[in-house]
Design a protein around this motif. Structure first.
Motif, short mmCIF file in Angstrom:
data_model
loop_
_atom_site.label_atom_id
_atom_site.label_comp_id
_atom_site.label_asym_id
_atom_site.label_seq_id
_atom_site.Cartn_x
_atom_site.Cartn_y
_atom_site.Cartn_z
N GLN A 107 32.64 55.51 50.88
CA GLN A 107 33.58 56.48 50.08
C GLN A 107 33.35 57.99 50.58
OE1 GLN A 107 36.05 55.74 47.97
NE2 GLN A 107 35.76 53.56 48.45
N ASP A 108 32.13 58.33 50.88
CA ASP A 108 31.95 59.62 51.33
C ASP A 108 32.57 59.80 52.67
OD1 ASP A 108 30.35 60.03 49.23
OD2 ASP A 108 28.35 59.98 50.04
N GLN B 117 39.10 62.93 55.28
CA GLN B 117 40.19 63.73 54.68
C GLN B 117 39.96 65.19 54.81
OE1 GLN B 117 40.15 62.19 50.57
NE2 GLN B 117 41.66 60.51 50.95
N GLY B 118 38.83 65.84 54.65
CA GLY B 118 38.52 67.23 54.79
C GLY B 118 38.77 67.44 56.06
N GLN C 292 36.13 60.60 52.22
CA GLN C 292 36.44 62.13 51.63
C GLN C 292 36.07 63.24 53.08
OE1 GLN C 292 33.71 62.67 48.45
NE2 GLN C 292 34.88 60.91 47.00
#
Length: 236
Positions: free
Chosen positions: A51-52, A58-59, A55
């Motif tokens: 999940q990290d 996406q960043g 994220q």
């Protein structure tokens, strides 16, 4: 995030080194419970790390867009330091996941040894289903009233599926575990004979991907999971 990832990876590496020196002869069934708990804990950590990754990615994509607005490459944009940091985080997360997967594989092997099923466990990552003793290939013309032993995607299988009110792929909809609208649509199609809506391109793509990779899922089940958790079971 960086320090936490490093700590997680270091902890996993230490556990892996410790397990590497364990002698299979001293293992017994009392350790199975501890191994299962450890595998579950590691799996939850892997899930969180993945999940990290989403994220972080996406960043990175967001800052790439910001960099493009400056009409230059991201390496020359003012966001380059942030993106470099995110890329380092991505690398460290992937390294932690790789270490966790190695540790999980080692634990599953030890569980298979305790269960006397070491010969069924695949340490190479490759499973020859024709030689796998806990895998039974169903025959296409197998005649039986037990639908569990009917090969998939043969005429009799399609016939049985068409008569069923719920199948594995639609059990959530049939049981009302999704939206009420989905359950009603399932009921209308199965019971009232209403024509099913056309699948989207993404749905077809996902279904084709699942079909093409079923063999890998089966190999994982018989080559790692069953020997560790259900040593007496066979996959048909």
């Amino acid at each position: 995030m960086c320090s936490n990832i490093n700590e997680t990876r270091q902890c996993l590496e230490n556990d892996l080194k410790h397990i590497n020196v364990v002698n299979g002869e001293v293992l017994d069934q009392t350790l199975i419970v501890h191994f299962k708990h450890t595998v579950r804990t590691i799996s939850e950590q892997i899930q969180a790390l993945r999940q990290d990754i989403i994220q972080v990615d996406q960043g990175i994509q967001k800052f790439i867009v910001f960099g493009e607005k400056e009409k230059t490459t991201w390496k020359r944009s003012r966001f380059a330091p942030v993106m470099n940091s995110l890329k380092v985080n991505m690398y460290e997360i992937n390294e932690a996941i790789a270490t966790a997967l190695k540790l999980t594989s080692k634990l599953l092997l030890l569980m298979a040894i305790v269960n006397g099923k070491q010969h069924c466990n695949s340490t190479s990552g490759i499973v020859n289903l024709s030689e796998q003793t806990n895998y039974k290939q169903l025959k296409e013309n197998n005649i039986t009233d037990d639908i569990r032993f009917i090969k998939q995607r043969v005429p009799i299988c399609h016939c049985n599926r068409s008569q069923a009110l719920g199948t594995a792929s639609a059990c959530n909809k049939a049981a009302g575990l999704e939206k009420l609208k989905e359950q009603q649509l399932h009921f209308d199609c199965v019971v009232n004979g209403k024509e099913r809506p056309q699948l989207s391109e993404d749905q077809l793509k996902n279904m084709n991907y699942g079909t093409a990779n079923e063999v890998h899922a089966v190999a994982t089940i018989v080559g790692t999971f069953l020997p560790a958790y259900y040593p007496s079971l066979h996959y048909f």
